[in-house]
Write a protein that holds these residues in place. Structure first.
Motif, PDB file in Angstrom:
ATOM      1  N   LEU A 248      42.201  40.731  41.404  1.00 29.27           N
ATOM      2  CA  LEU A 248      41.984  39.298  41.253  1.00 29.27           C
ATOM      3  C   LEU A 248      43.232  38.514  40.845  1.00 29.27           C
ATOM      4  CD1 LEU A 248      39.863  37.117  41.515  1.00 29.27           C
ATOM      5  CD2 LEU A 248      39.208  37.512  39.135  1.00 29.27           C
ATOM      6  N   PRO A 249      44.065  38.992  39.897  1.00 26.86           N
ATOM      7  CA  PRO A 249      45.233  38.187  39.496  1.00 26.86           C
ATOM      8  C   PRO A 249      46.158  37.824  40.649  1.00 26.86           C
ATOM      9  CG  PRO A 249      44.847  39.919  37.897  1.00 26.86           C
ATOM     10  CD  PRO A 249      43.923  40.192  39.044  1.00 26.86           C
TER      11      PRO A 249
ATOM     12  N   CYS B  33      44.479  28.086  50.202  1.00 23.14           N
ATOM     13  CA  CYS B  33      43.623  28.947  51.011  1.00 23.14           C
ATOM     14  C   CYS B  33      43.337  28.249  52.339  1.00 23.14           C
ATOM     15  CB  CYS B  33      42.333  29.325  50.286  1.00 23.14           C
ATOM     16  SG  CYS B  33      41.375  27.976  49.587  1.00 23.14           S
TER      17      CYS B  33
ATOM     18  N   HIS C 224      45.336  37.235  43.726  1.00 24.10           N
ATOM     19  CA  HIS C 224      44.719  36.147  44.481  1.00 24.10           C
ATOM     20  C   HIS C 224      44.745  34.836  43.700  1.00 24.10           C
ATOM     21  CE1 HIS C 224      43.232  39.573  46.801  1.00 24.10           C
ATOM     22  NE2 HIS C 224      42.896  38.727  47.758  1.00 24.10           N
ATOM     23  N   GLU C 225      44.634  34.928  42.399  1.00 24.77           N
ATOM     24  CA  GLU C 225      44.626  33.711  41.587  1.00 24.77           C
ATOM     25  C   GLU C 225      45.962  32.979  41.632  1.00 24.77           C
ATOM     26  OE1 GLU C 225      43.416  35.286  37.822  1.00 24.77           O
ATOM     27  OE2 GLU C 225      41.336  34.643  38.111  1.00 24.77           O
ATOM     28  N   ARG C 226      47.037  33.675  41.978  1.00 20.00           N
ATOM     29  CA  ARG C 226      48.360  33.033  42.042  1.00 20.00           C
ATOM     30  C   ARG C 226      48.528  32.173  43.284  1.00 20.00           C
ATOM     31  NH1 ARG C 226      50.236  38.287  40.476  1.00 20.00           N
ATOM     32  NH2 ARG C 226      50.860  38.671  42.633  1.00 20.00           N
TER      33      ARG C 226
ATOM     34  N   MET D 291      36.057  33.707  49.236  1.00 17.71           N
ATOM     35  CA  MET D 291      37.171  33.339  48.365  1.00 17.71           C
ATOM     36  C   MET D 291      38.209  32.486  49.094  1.00 17.71           C
ATOM     37  SD  MET D 291      39.498  35.888  46.037  1.00 17.71           S
ATOM     38  CE  MET D 291      38.036  36.567  45.285  1.00 17.71           C
TER      39      MET D 291
ATOM     40  N   LEU E  64      38.784  29.688  46.029  1.00 13.62           N
ATOM     41  CA  LEU E  64      39.564  30.099  44.860  1.00 13.62           C
ATOM     42  C   LEU E  64      40.812  29.266  44.623  1.00 13.62           C
ATOM     43  CD1 LEU E  64      39.852  32.084  42.532  1.00 13.62           C
ATOM     44  CD2 LEU E  64      41.164  33.578  44.049  1.00 13.62           C
ATOM     45  N   ALA E  65      41.610  29.046  45.655  1.00 14.23           N
ATOM     46  CA  ALA E  65      42.897  28.367  45.465  1.00 14.23           C
ATOM     47  C   ALA E  65      42.705  26.876  45.177  1.00 14.23           C
ATOM     48  CB  ALA E  65      43.774  28.556  46.703  1.00 14.23           C
TER      49      ALA E  65
END
Length: 234
Positions: free
Chosen positions: A126-127, A135, A129-131, A160, A164-165
């Motif tokens: 997950l970290p 998206c 992708h969180e950066r 996601m 997410l982004a």
């Protein structure tokens, strides 16, 4: 505690058995044909109506004559947000030839949005992708009267990649516009058939994520993208 819970569930089941005949009768009497639209028609061109409603939501429509123009818009957004990593659907699912090459030329790493495995493996993935600040995904339908994007997640189409982004870029083709929600649902059912009935990941996105606290202070981007860009091709 267990006995109390079972008694409560038994009462619910008994109530459902007692009311089922009435509910089935009422359901049979009701029309199951969804209306094609709800609000008055304001534009003959569905894409123009969608863009007008999207602008009211503080989101950004981009009209592109062809795929090349769409790639130029996406390149500009990637540069604007200094994206070195992006989360995307599988490229063939987005249906924008040249997108993979664009990311490669700009040295942008693609993340596929798949977070699977054990809880420990998911926590490790997950970290990264969180950066990602951006998206990119396609859509199944775009509802003109509310500027809503309808997305059915699945293989190669991770949820996601639209949630997410902070910045979401939606690639939309002219033929994907519909007037209202009823038409959108019918299109989804025709495309996916019985698979749609069992799916839990049908996402409706209407502008940026908005969240209000108890004092009604509105904040963008808490539970989804802070910005939404619709790249309209055709």
């Amino acid at each position: 505690m267990t006995n109390s819970r079972e008694r409560m569930i038994d009462r619910i089941r008994a109530g459902l058995r007692a009311t089922r005949p009435f509910l089935e009768t009422e359901s049979a009497r009701a029309s199951h044909t969804p209306p094609p639209f709800v609000h008055p028609i304001t534009h003959d061109d569905l894409a123009q109506q969608f863009a007008a409603e999207l602008t009211k939501l503080q989101a950004y429509p981009h009209f592109c004559a062809d795929d090349e123009a769409a790639l130029e818009v996406i390149a500009g957004l990637i540069e604007q947000y200094q994206a070195q990593e992006v989360i995307t659907w599988d490229f063939e699912r987005i249906n924008l030839p040249g997108l993979a090459e664009l990311l490669r030329q700009r040295g942008v790493t693609r993340l596929d949005g798949r977070i699977a495995g054990t809880p420990e493996q998911r926590a490790a993935l997950l970290p990264a992708h969180e950066r990602a600040p951006v998206c990119i995904a396609g859509v199944d339908a775009a509802i003109a009267e509310s500027a809503t994007l309808v997305i059915h997640s699945g293989a190669g189409r991770p949820r996601m990649a639209s949630l997410l982004a902070p910045v979401f870029i939606a690639v939309i083709h002219r033929e994907q516009f519909v007037r209202g929600l009823g038409e959108a649902i019918e299109r989804i059912k025709q495309t996916y058939g019985s698979v749609f009935a069992d799916a839990s990941a049908l996402t409706l996105i209407t502008g940026p994520s908005r969240t209000a606290d108890i004092e009604l202070t509105l904040t963008l981007g808490v539970h989804g993208p802070r910005e939404v860009h619709a790249v309209i091709i055709g």
